[in-house]
Motif scaffolding. Structure first.
Motif, PDB file in Angstrom:
ATOM      1  N   GLU A   1      16.930  -7.325  11.456  1.00  0.00           N
ATOM      2  CA  GLU A   1      16.972  -6.729  10.124  1.00  0.00           C
ATOM      3  C   GLU A   1      16.597  -5.254  10.295  1.00  0.00           C
ATOM      4  O   GLU A   1      15.504  -4.943  10.762  1.00  0.00           O
ATOM      5  CB  GLU A   1      15.948  -7.409   9.203  1.00  0.00           C
ATOM      6  CG  GLU A   1      15.912  -6.774   7.827  1.00  0.00           C
ATOM      7  CD  GLU A   1      14.871  -7.385   6.891  1.00  0.00           C
ATOM      8  OE1 GLU A   1      13.735  -7.617   7.331  1.00  0.00           O
ATOM      9  OE2 GLU A   1      15.209  -7.615   5.725  1.00  0.00           O
TER      10      GLU A   1
ATOM     11  N   GLU B   1       0.823  -1.211   0.000  1.00  0.00           N
ATOM     12  CA  GLU B   1       0.000   0.000   0.000  1.00  0.00           C
ATOM     13  C   GLU B   1       0.855   1.259   0.000  1.00  0.00           C
ATOM     14  O   GLU B   1       0.354   2.361  -0.199  1.00  0.00           O
ATOM     15  CB  GLU B   1      -0.970  -0.013   1.200  1.00  0.00           C
ATOM     16  CG  GLU B   1      -0.328   0.027   2.581  1.00  0.00           C
ATOM     17  CD  GLU B   1       0.164  -1.330   3.088  1.00  0.00           C
ATOM     18  OE1 GLU B   1       0.567  -2.195   2.275  1.00  0.00           O
ATOM     19  OE2 GLU B   1       0.177  -1.511   4.328  1.00  0.00           O
TER      20      GLU B   1
ATOM     21  N   SER C   1       8.283  -9.085   5.220  1.00  0.00           N
ATOM     22  CA  SER C   1       9.053  -9.306   6.439  1.00  0.00           C
ATOM     23  C   SER C   1       8.776 -10.707   7.001  1.00  0.00           C
ATOM     24  O   SER C   1       7.734 -11.307   6.721  1.00  0.00           O
ATOM     25  CB  SER C   1       8.683  -8.235   7.466  1.00  0.00           C
ATOM     26  OG  SER C   1       7.297  -8.322   7.737  1.00  0.00           O
TER      27      SER C   1
HETATM   28  P1  NAD Z   1       5.772  -6.183   5.081  1.00  0.00           P
HETATM   29  O1  NAD Z   1       5.892  -7.564   5.632  1.00  0.00           O
HETATM   30  O2  NAD Z   1       5.445  -5.084   6.018  1.00  0.00           O
HETATM   31  O3  NAD Z   1       4.652  -6.132   3.924  1.00  0.00           O
HETATM   32  C1  NAD Z   1       4.616  -7.059   2.880  1.00  0.00           C
HETATM   33  C2  NAD Z   1       3.189  -7.233   2.416  1.00  0.00           C
HETATM   34  O4  NAD Z   1       2.406  -7.747   3.490  1.00  0.00           O
HETATM   35  C3  NAD Z   1       2.535  -5.931   1.975  1.00  0.00           C
HETATM   36  O5  NAD Z   1       1.760  -6.171   0.829  1.00  0.00           O
HETATM   37  C4  NAD Z   1       1.689  -5.546   3.171  1.00  0.00           C
HETATM   38  O6  NAD Z   1       0.539  -4.807   2.822  1.00  0.00           O
HETATM   39  C5  NAD Z   1       1.305  -6.881   3.768  1.00  0.00           C
HETATM   40  N1  NAD Z   1       1.126  -6.813   5.227  1.00  0.00           N
HETATM   41  C6  NAD Z   1       1.732  -5.976   6.084  1.00  0.00           C
HETATM   42  N2  NAD Z   1       1.319  -6.210   7.341  1.00  0.00           N
HETATM   43  C7  NAD Z   1       0.450  -7.228   7.276  1.00  0.00           C
HETATM   44  C8  NAD Z   1      -0.310  -7.935   8.262  1.00  0.00           C
HETATM   45  N3  NAD Z   1      -0.249  -7.633   9.564  1.00  0.00           N
HETATM   46  N4  NAD Z   1      -1.100  -8.937   7.848  1.00  0.00           N
HETATM   47  C9  NAD Z   1      -1.184  -9.256   6.541  1.00  0.00           C
HETATM   48  N5  NAD Z   1      -0.484  -8.615   5.573  1.00  0.00           N
HETATM   49  C10 NAD Z   1       0.328  -7.617   5.931  1.00  0.00           C
HETATM   50  O7  NAD Z   1       7.136  -5.889   4.291  1.00  0.00           O
HETATM   51  P2  NAD Z   1       7.609  -4.530   3.647  1.00  0.00           P
HETATM   52  O8  NAD Z   1       7.975  -3.597   4.743  1.00  0.00           O
HETATM   53  O9  NAD Z   1       6.658  -4.084   2.619  1.00  0.00           O
HETATM   54  O10 NAD Z   1       8.928  -5.012   2.883  1.00  0.00           O
HETATM   55  C11 NAD Z   1      10.173  -5.132   3.510  1.00  0.00           C
HETATM   56  C12 NAD Z   1      10.424  -6.543   3.977  1.00  0.00           C
HETATM   57  O11 NAD Z   1      10.340  -7.430   2.863  1.00  0.00           O
HETATM   58  C13 NAD Z   1      11.821  -6.733   4.530  1.00  0.00           C
HETATM   59  O12 NAD Z   1      11.737  -7.566   5.653  1.00  0.00           O
HETATM   60  C14 NAD Z   1      12.568  -7.424   3.397  1.00  0.00           C
HETATM   61  O13 NAD Z   1      13.666  -8.216   3.788  1.00  0.00           O
HETATM   62  C15 NAD Z   1      11.488  -8.273   2.834  1.00  0.00           C
HETATM   63  N6  NAD Z   1      11.793  -8.668   1.471  1.00  0.00           N
HETATM   64  C16 NAD Z   1      12.198  -9.943   1.265  1.00  0.00           C
HETATM   65  C17 NAD Z   1      12.526 -10.348   0.001  1.00  0.00           C
HETATM   66  C18 NAD Z   1      12.967 -11.753  -0.237  1.00  0.00           C
HETATM   67  O14 NAD Z   1      13.099 -12.112  -1.393  1.00  0.00           O
HETATM   68  N7  NAD Z   1      13.201 -12.566   0.762  1.00  0.00           N
HETATM   69  C19 NAD Z   1      12.429  -9.458  -1.073  1.00  0.00           C
HETATM   70  C20 NAD Z   1      12.000  -8.162  -0.830  1.00  0.00           C
HETATM   71  C21 NAD Z   1      11.678  -7.775   0.463  1.00  0.00           C
END
Ligand code: NAD
Length: 498
Positions: free
Chosen positions: A383, A178, A228
């Motif tokens: 992280e 978002e 995450s």
């Molecule tokens: P995030 O986990 O906050 O969000 C990821 C997705 O989950 C988003 O679409 C978000 O709307 C949704 N989300 C968030 N909170 C939620 C909840 N409580 N319940 C259900 N859905 C929820 O991650 P971010 O901050 O957008 O991205 C950064 C993270 O992504 C870092 O930890 C990074 O390491 C990881 N990442 C990992 C890879 C990989 O290949 N392993 C690649 C890119 C990013």
């Protein structure tokens, strides 16, 4: 400036309802709200699933040639307009324009891979496994596949999945972050222009409400998640409980091990590029530099010299490093710098209060370097996902390896050395999914698969490459006999090959 409305894309068109909840989208370089994104409730997700389900039933019948043609056309359109896509990424994520372009290019590599879907879906055939009986295998689409993506690669991460999902004959629902939703809408428009039938690619925006509905919806067959670790675990547990196929890629803490025989200029360049590129908001960023003594002092000197030349500022203006994605995230990363100081690490370069080429209200934080970091400190354990690089000093290769293997994350790692034997030993002994040898961000190319070990991945299938093809298809094996005059007669025994 009036904020633009960003809404869902369902069944080939923009959604025309009224959202009961919306989210703010910022330009991180100015701090301004530039967009209001609609948040999907259960009914909107259901609407997307209905469209995708109906489309999937037809799309699976499209010839492999047709599917490849659509992907090929999409590749041409997205490549021609990659600057438009990159501008949208920079405007909402903050990463500098050249980096955003790089993201698009790496995403398009997966599209190029998926253009070969006719070859990738080939089954096998064995003639005469028993007298007059042939066996062959085929792979078929799953149906409706959901993709839930993070903020840090708003164009590339969905491209890790949807080209292969669509090529394999599935319909897709993307739930982008978002925080930077626009690039997924541009993607949807390019796909439509490329000739993809309506309903095969849908976008629903939102937060936990939309995600939870995706997880429980009985007509969604699979979930590909990137984000995450706590959320990845949640997605994996709840998605699999609901009977779905799930691949959930999580967080990271990537170590770079520098041996005493390494080229220290190359290592210093790599540490700076991989530590501070995209303001450290990469799951393959290097955040822990493990220096095998006696190289730490010299390496830190070289890194510091390079950091002094980095320009932090607006990503549209030729800076090296842009802002962080939101004020909340910037403050969280800054609080880790406070914690590192409190816990006794030596702050070599302090990125708090940086000099920037950009608006005063941007979400700025400068590149930060810590030395004398120990494994118990929060800056080492967690992280951080920001421009903070921690140097840990060790006495030997073995001590460095033990450190990396003991960490809960296992996404990527790198070794810098001129000793081929040491590098070979490292690739064999390290418990991490993606390894660079004198390469700091070892993101595998599209025809290999991307994924970590330990708490960096839940599920056993990595993204793209042949594992991606496997994930988005289900295998069938057919045993067939066409009538000939030699009937076998009645036999209640277990079938044996004769
Ligand atoms: P995030 O986990 O906050 O969000 C990821 C997705 O989950 C988003 O679409 C978000 O709307 C949704 N989300 C968030 N909170 C939620 C909840 N409580 N319940 C259900 N859905 C929820 O991650 P971010 O901050 O957008 O991205 C950064 C993270 O992504 C870092 O930890 C990074 O390491 C990881 N990442 C990992 C890879 C990989 O290949 N392993 C690649 C890119 C990013």
């Amino acid at each position: 400036m009036t904020a633009k409305r960003i809404t869902h894309f369902i069944n080939g068109e923009s959604w025309n309802g009224n959202a009961s909840r919306t989210g703010d989208v910022y330009n991180p370089a100015t701090g301004e709200v530039t967009g209001k994104v609609d948040f999907a409730d259960n009914a909107v997700v259901d609407q997307a699933v209905t469209a995708a389900s109906a489309a999937a039933k037809e799309w699976r019948k499209a010839s492999l040639a047709k599917r490849a043609q659509v992907l090929f056309a999409f590749r041409e359109i997205a490549n021609a307009r990659k600057e438009e896509l990159a501008r949208a990424i920079t405007a909402e994520h903050g990463k500098v324009f050249s980096d955003a372009l790089g993201e698009v290019t790496r995403g398009l590599e997966v599209v190029e891979f998926a253009c070969g879907i006719p070859h990738l879906l080939k089954g096998s055939y064995s003639e005469n496994v028993s007298t007059s009986i042939d066996v062959y295998s085929i792979r078929q689409p799953l149906g409706v596949c959901a993709i839930i993506s993070p903020f840090n690669f708003p164009a590339m991460v969905p491209m890790w999945f949807f080209p292969i999902a669509i090529g394999a004959g599935n319909a897709v629902i993307v739930k982008p972050s978002e925080k930077d939703p626009t690039s997924s809408i541009l993607t949807a428009q390019y796909l439509k222009e490329a000739g993809l039938p309506d309903g095969v690619f849908n976008v629903v925006h939102g937060d936990k409400v939309a995600v939870d509905r995706i997880l429980e919806h009985p007509e969604i067959a699979s979930v590909s998640f990137v984000g995450s670790t706590p959320i990845a675990k949640y997605i994996y547990e709840n998605g699999t409980k609901a009977g779905k196929r799930v691949q959930a890629l999580g967080g990271a803490k990537n170590h770079m091990l520098v041996l005493p025989d390494a080229d220290l200029d190359l290592a210093a360049d790599a540490a700076v590029n991989a530590g501070f590129g995209s303001a450290g908001e990469r799951c393959m960023a290097i955040s822990a530099l493990v220096a095998v003594e006696p190289v730490a002092d010299e390496l830190i000197k070289k890194i510091t010299e390079r950091m002094a030349k980095l320009k932090t500022g607006d990503g549209t203006k030729g800076s090296d490093m842009g802002p962080l994605v939101t004020a909340v995230h910037r403050d969280k990363v800054a609080s880790y710098i406070d914690a590192g100081v409190k816990e006794g690490a030596r702050l070599v370069v302090d990125g708090r209060n940086p000099q920037v080429d950009g608006a005063p209200n941007g979400f700025w934080l400068g590149p930060t370097l810590f030395d004398q970091v120990t494994p118990k400190m929060s800056i080492y354990v967690d992280e951080i996902f920001g421009p903070v690089l921690s140097v840990v000093r060790v006495k030997s290769y073995e001590e460095g390896l033990e450190l990396i293997n003991s960490h809960r994350y296992g996404n990527g790692t790198a070794i810098f050395t001129n000793d081929g034997g040491a590098a070979r030993r490292f690739q064999n002994e390290v418990n991490v999914g993606m390894i660079g040898i004198n390469v700091p961000i070892p993101v595998p190319t599209a025809y290999y698969s991307f994924g970590g070990w330990k708490s960096s991945l839940f599920g056993d299938t990595h993204a793209h490459g042949t594992e991606g093809v496997h994930f988005f298809t289900r295998g069938k094996v057919v045993t067939s006999r066409w009538l000939d005059p030699s009937h076998g007669g009645i036999n209640l025994g277990f079938p044996q090959n004769r």
